[in-house]
Scaffold this motif. Structure first.
Motif: not given
Ligand SMILES: Cn1cc(C(=O)NCCCNC(=O)c2ccc(F)cc2)ccc1=O
Length: 115
Positions: A33, A46, A85, A88
């Motif tokens: 994430p 966000y 994190c 949220f």
């Molecule tokens: C820190 N945070 C993250 C999200 C969030 O939805 N973040 C997107 C995740 C999607 N990214 C992946 O799944 C991924 C990315 C790189 C990789 F190498 C492998 C998988 C929502 C709220 C929050 O507080």
């Protein structure tokens, strides 16, 4: 002559240590994430709630641009990732748990490395 820094914390540039710690964070199974900036178009609310977004790729960029004075300023940004994190996400959620796991891992590693 200048006294040799006693520990990385005192060292004017514990930057190699920062790069090593960041590499370990990025390699952690629960890092997903935090690897890239949260896409505020895909994550409703966000941008309003989180005043200072931070993520591992941004930290990597700041390291490359020599924007961290020392280990302290680096640790402040890493903790910002985890504090955002917690603010949220529910503790009992996939991303919330990932944040707690990553913070626990980071705290353990940098305190170990500074001993
Ligand atoms: C820190 N945070 C993250 C999200 C969030 O939805 N973040 C997107 C995740 C999607 N990214 C992946 O799944 C991924 C990315 C790189 C990789 F190498 C492998 C998988 C929502 C709220 C929050 O507080």
């Amino acid at each position: 002559c200048a006294k040799k820094a006693k520990t990385a914390k005192d060292d004017k540039n514990g930057l190699p240590l920062c790069r090593m710690l960041l590499a370990e964070l990025e390699a952690h199974r629960d890092a997903w994430p935090f690897l890239t900036p949260v896409n505020h178009k895909a994550v409703p609310g966000y941008r309003k709630v989180i005043k200072k977004p931070m993520d591992f790729s941004t930290i990597k960029e700041k390291l490359a641009n020599n924007q961290y004075l020392n280990l302290e300023t680096f640790i402040i940004d890493v903790n910002l990732v985890f504090d955002n994190c917690e603010k949220f996400n529910e503790d009992d959620s996939e991303i919330g748990r990932a944040g707690h796991n990553m913070r626990r891992f980071f705290d353990k590693r940098w305190t170990e490395l500074l001993q």
